[in-house]
Write an enzyme that holds these catalytic residues in place. Sequence first.
Site, PDB file in Angstrom:
ATOM      1  N   LYS A 188       0.807  -1.218   0.000  1.00 30.79           N
ATOM      2  CA  LYS A 188       0.000   0.000   0.000  1.00 30.79           C
ATOM      3  C   LYS A 188       0.847   1.278   0.000  1.00 30.79           C
ATOM      4  O   LYS A 188       0.497   2.257  -0.666  1.00 30.79           O
ATOM      5  CB  LYS A 188      -0.956   0.004   1.196  1.00 30.79           C
ATOM      6  CG  LYS A 188      -2.114  -0.980   1.058  1.00 30.79           C
ATOM      7  CD  LYS A 188      -3.101  -0.803   2.198  1.00 30.79           C
ATOM      8  CE  LYS A 188      -4.305  -1.713   2.038  1.00 30.79           C
ATOM      9  NZ  LYS A 188      -5.306  -1.496   3.098  1.00 30.79           N
ATOM     10  N   ASN A 192      -4.946   2.035  -1.390  1.00 30.63           N
ATOM     11  CA  ASN A 192      -5.462   0.694  -1.655  1.00 30.63           C
ATOM     12  C   ASN A 192      -6.126   0.610  -3.025  1.00 30.63           C
ATOM     13  O   ASN A 192      -6.705  -0.410  -3.380  1.00 30.63           O
ATOM     14  CB  ASN A 192      -6.455   0.265  -0.572  1.00 30.63           C
ATOM     15  CG  ASN A 192      -7.815   0.909  -0.737  1.00 30.63           C
ATOM     16  OD1 ASN A 192      -7.919   2.095  -1.064  1.00 30.63           O
ATOM     17  ND2 ASN A 192      -8.879   0.151  -0.501  1.00 30.63           N
ATOM     18  N   ASP A 243     -10.349   2.691   2.062  1.00 30.43           N
ATOM     19  CA  ASP A 243     -10.522   1.951   3.315  1.00 30.43           C
ATOM     20  C   ASP A 243     -11.336   2.740   4.332  1.00 30.43           C
ATOM     21  O   ASP A 243     -12.219   2.189   5.011  1.00 30.43           O
ATOM     22  CB  ASP A 243      -9.162   1.590   3.915  1.00 30.43           C
ATOM     23  CG  ASP A 243      -8.489   0.450   3.187  1.00 30.43           C
ATOM     24  OD1 ASP A 243      -9.199  -0.403   2.627  1.00 30.43           O
ATOM     25  OD2 ASP A 243      -7.244   0.399   3.184  1.00 30.43           O
ATOM     26  N   ARG A 250       0.271  -1.577  22.273  1.00 29.70           N
ATOM     27  CA  ARG A 250       1.160  -2.173  23.272  1.00 29.70           C
ATOM     28  C   ARG A 250       2.483  -1.414  23.347  1.00 29.70           C
ATOM     29  O   ARG A 250       3.000  -1.161  24.429  1.00 29.70           O
ATOM     30  CB  ARG A 250       1.406  -3.646  22.918  1.00 29.70           C
ATOM     31  CG  ARG A 250       2.338  -4.344  23.894  1.00 29.70           C
ATOM     32  CD  ARG A 250       2.415  -5.830  23.618  1.00 29.70           C
ATOM     33  NE  ARG A 250       1.119  -6.473  23.818  1.00 29.70           N
ATOM     34  CZ  ARG A 250       0.901  -7.777  23.639  1.00 29.70           C
ATOM     35  NH1 ARG A 250       1.899  -8.564  23.248  1.00 29.70           N
ATOM     36  NH2 ARG A 250      -0.298  -8.286  23.839  1.00 29.70           N
TER      37      ARG A 250
END
Length: 268
Positions: free
Chosen positions: A70, A91, A106, A156
């Site tokens: 992409k 995309n 998207d 995270r």
Amino acid sequence: MTALSRLAGVAGQPIAHSLSPLIHSTWIIAAGLDASYEPFGPMDELAFAALVDEGRAGRLTGLNVTAPYKSLALALADQTSIVASTCGSANLLTFREGRVHADSTDGEGLMQALAEQAPDLNVAGQSVVILGAGGATRAAAVALKAAGAKVGLINRTRSKAELLAEDLGIEVADPEVLEKAALVVNALSVQPDFDVGRLSREAVLMDMTYRPLVTPFLAAGRARGLRTVDGLAMLIGQARPSFEAMFGVPVPPVDIRRVVLDALGETA
């Protein structure tokens, strides 16, 4: 190809799992087009660039692009939409007169999925949390920010979220924000370690994954009575503007969700 036929497709690696050929081929048949939509699996960036050159030469009308190409798709384009430039990836590539135009559908697919499966949700002025800071997060964040949402990222690795948030002009969210979030979007490639019990009962959960259709994340939300939005709705939502851009006709009235569900062996 005949003089009237048009060839388009989807490019990525791996590509065998892609549902895009099924979706677009079904629409092509329903619309009565002399056209074909094929999967392309270039093995590296050089092979992908060669495929784009096929488009420049007039042998392709368009390409949907998936991982890992992409960002490269955007870099190879001669023209880019504002949305694709903001997302930093594309995309969708369309080819006209030797030139390559890059776009990103998207985010539009995400917003269409929300409108379809959570029609009462208005994100304007609301707190929205996206889980993850990878490529899928960019388009989601750009679309939701454009809709007026207060977008926060939880990842995270906080430093990665901070870099992406700074680039997009959004925030890194603290876990406490989840308690008042109107929408939580899972943009991780794996299922999050996430307690839906901390969410408001008015919250909406969305998962950008569609295999399985009801992910553990969505199943936990449903068990608590929360509204959920699945990744298949987003996949179909992003495919609609892609089809129209590549083939120049409206999407025909086909129950494409049912076609895909049957292919997946899903019932809901």
